[in-house]
Design a protein around this motif. Structure first.
Motif, short mmCIF file in Angstrom:
data_model
loop_
_atom_site.label_atom_id
_atom_site.label_comp_id
_atom_site.label_asym_id
_atom_site.label_seq_id
_atom_site.Cartn_x
_atom_site.Cartn_y
_atom_site.Cartn_z
N PRO A 167 1.01 -1.46 0.07
CA PRO A 167 -0.02 0.07 0.06
C PRO A 167 0.92 1.16 0.04
CG PRO A 167 -0.75 -1.54 1.63
CD PRO A 167 0.50 -2.00 1.21
N ARG A 168 0.41 2.40 -0.60
CA ARG A 168 1.17 3.47 -0.97
C ARG A 168 0.65 4.52 0.23
NH1 ARG A 168 3.80 -0.35 -3.47
NH2 ARG A 168 5.36 0.41 -4.86
N ASN A 169 1.65 5.60 0.29
CA ASN A 169 0.82 6.65 1.16
C ASN A 169 0.13 7.52 0.50
OD1 ASN A 169 0.74 8.88 2.89
ND2 ASN A 169 2.89 9.33 2.86
N THR A 170 -1.08 7.80 0.96
CA THR A 170 -2.19 8.62 0.19
C THR A 170 -2.42 9.82 0.86
OG1 THR A 170 -3.85 7.29 1.26
CG2 THR A 170 -3.39 6.55 -0.99
N SER A 171 -1.53 10.24 1.75
CA SER A 171 -1.55 11.59 2.68
C SER A 171 -1.06 12.59 1.86
CB SER A 171 -0.76 11.40 3.89
OG SER A 171 -1.09 10.40 4.61
N ASN A 172 -2.40 13.23 1.00
CA ASN A 172 -2.01 14.43 0.20
C ASN A 172 -3.37 14.95 -0.23
OD1 ASN A 172 -3.23 12.95 -2.41
ND2 ASN A 172 -1.23 11.69 -2.23
N GLN A 173 -3.63 16.01 -1.05
CA GLN A 173 -4.58 17.04 -1.22
C GLN A 173 -5.76 15.94 -1.89
OE1 GLN A 173 -3.42 20.53 -2.88
NE2 GLN A 173 -2.98 21.54 -0.91
N VAL A 174 -5.23 15.21 -2.64
CA VAL A 174 -6.47 14.65 -3.55
C VAL A 174 -6.76 13.09 -2.96
CG1 VAL A 174 -6.19 15.69 -5.65
CG2 VAL A 174 -4.68 13.48 -5.28
N GLY A 175 -5.96 12.53 -1.81
CA GLY A 175 -6.03 11.38 -1.21
C GLY A 175 -5.86 9.97 -2.15
N SER A 176 -4.97 9.91 -3.18
CA SER A 176 -4.58 9.05 -3.57
C SER A 176 -3.21 8.98 -4.18
CB SER A 176 -5.56 8.90 -5.14
OG SER A 176 -4.96 9.89 -6.14
N MET A 177 -2.72 7.83 -4.57
CA MET A 177 -1.45 7.64 -5.13
C MET A 177 -1.14 6.68 -6.19
SD MET A 177 1.75 8.66 -4.82
CE MET A 177 1.72 9.65 -3.54
N VAL A 178 -0.75 7.17 -7.30
CA VAL A 178 -0.53 6.31 -8.52
C VAL A 178 1.16 5.65 -8.27
CG1 VAL A 178 -0.56 6.03 -11.11
CG2 VAL A 178 -2.19 7.68 -9.71
N THR A 179 1.27 4.40 -8.47
CA THR A 179 2.46 3.69 -8.48
C THR A 179 2.59 3.23 -9.89
OG1 THR A 179 2.30 3.41 -6.19
CG2 THR A 179 4.26 2.12 -7.45
N PRO A 180 3.71 3.84 -10.97
CA PRO A 180 3.74 3.30 -12.34
C PRO A 180 4.79 2.13 -12.31
CG PRO A 180 5.24 5.30 -11.85
CD PRO A 180 4.39 5.17 -10.58
N ALA A 181 4.48 1.16 -13.27
CA ALA A 181 5.56 0.24 -13.68
C ALA A 181 5.60 0.42 -15.09
CB ALA A 181 4.96 -1.17 -13.28
N ASN A 182 6.27 1.31 -15.71
CA ASN A 182 6.51 1.51 -17.11
C ASN A 182 7.89 1.58 -17.39
OD1 ASN A 182 7.61 4.17 -16.60
ND2 ASN A 182 5.63 5.06 -16.35
N VAL A 183 8.46 1.89 -18.68
CA VAL A 183 9.79 1.78 -19.15
C VAL A 183 10.94 2.50 -18.12
CG1 VAL A 183 9.73 3.53 -20.55
CG2 VAL A 183 11.05 1.50 -20.99
N GLN A 184 10.34 3.41 -17.48
CA GLN A 184 11.13 4.16 -16.27
C GLN A 184 11.47 3.28 -15.25
OE1 GLN A 184 12.20 7.18 -17.26
NE2 GLN A 184 11.04 7.17 -19.08
N GLN A 185 10.82 2.20 -14.71
CA GLN A 185 10.73 1.44 -13.68
C GLN A 185 11.28 -0.08 -14.28
OE1 GLN A 185 7.63 3.39 -13.87
NE2 GLN A 185 8.77 4.86 -12.77
N ILE A 186 10.78 -0.36 -15.50
CA ILE A 186 11.34 -1.58 -15.85
C ILE A 186 11.98 -1.51 -17.25
CG2 ILE A 186 10.40 -3.84 -16.33
CD1 ILE A 186 8.10 -3.34 -14.82
N PRO A 187 13.27 -1.33 -17.39
CA PRO A 187 13.87 -1.35 -18.43
C PRO A 187 13.31 -2.22 -19.61
CG PRO A 187 15.44 -1.09 -16.84
CD PRO A 187 14.12 -1.70 -16.23
N GLY A 188 13.17 -3.46 -19.37
CA GLY A 188 12.77 -4.46 -20.27
C GLY A 188 11.43 -4.00 -21.08
#
Length: 225
Positions: free
Chosen positions: A68-89
């Protein structure tokens, strides 16, 4: 004579179109793992790539989307990406995924758009109210309340959102048909651009008092920093 010339031109165009369609758009190797090394890389599809013989399993791996991610922000959500920036393959493979966490009673993934991808969303916890708006001039709104196991699709380029209407945390996963789909959050782009858009432009476009525009812009600039 003109008829013969037209026929020859038509045949040549037909042959040219067949030659184009006969070209092979498929990759010429199994994968193109992205790297940041400008000395040894080869530039492919917006990324430098390593020699495939040097690839490892780590190039295709990302742990932790169960956390689970930290959602303590003004909109109350957090997006965790898994794209080419995180997975070079993922480079050149045309796919990526995100995890989205929402706080109870109002966690919001604000209205946004992905300029390079269609998104398919599946909820695994909680209750979400989701929707998207079609392009001008219809601006038709499609909405749905959905529950764990339900799936919803947001067409490419459409402005869309998700809102937690339940009393518990919500979690969803989304797949996108791009290795780097991009995201434009509407309010951040309009009010938080750097440098800021001339308030006169936004006052007329949004039909708001200029004082409201000038109050909103610093707030979104802070959010973006």
């Amino acid at each position: 004579m003109k008829g013969v010339q037209f026929l020859i031109a038509f045949v040549l165009l037909a042959l040219a179109s067949k030659l184009v369609s006969a070209s092979n758009p498929s990759p010429l190797q199994d994968f193109y793992v992205a790297i940041n090394d400008t000395k040894d890389g080869v530039f492919v599809n917006g990324k430098l790539c390593k020699d495939p013989k040097l690839a490892t399993a780590e190039d295709f791996f990302l742990p932790g989307l169960n956390i689970p991610r930290n959602t303590s922000n003004q909109v109350g959500s957090m997006v965790t990406p898994a794209n080419v920036q995180q997975i070079p393959g993922l480079n050149t493979l045309g796919i990526s995924v995100v995890r989205i966490d929402y706080t109870p009673y109002g966690g919001l993934n604000p209205p946004h758009t992905h300029p390079r991808a269609t998104e398919i969303l599946v909820i695994v916890e909680g209750t979400l109210f989701v929707g998207f708006v079609t392009s001008n001039t219809d601006n038709r709104l499609f909405t749905k309340v959905f529950y764990p196991g339900d799936v919803f699709v947001f067409p490419e380029g459409m402005i869309h959102f998700q809102f937690n209407i339940g009393s518990t945390n919500a979690v969803a996963f989304a797949a996108l048909n791009s290795q780097n789909p991009g995201v434009i959050t509407i309010a951040n782009a309009v009010f938080g651009s750097d440098p800021t858009i001339n308030p006169d432009v936004l006052t007329k476009a949004l039909q708001l008092d200029q004082n409201i525009i000038e109050q909103l812009q610093p707030r979104f600039l802070l959010d973006n920093n």
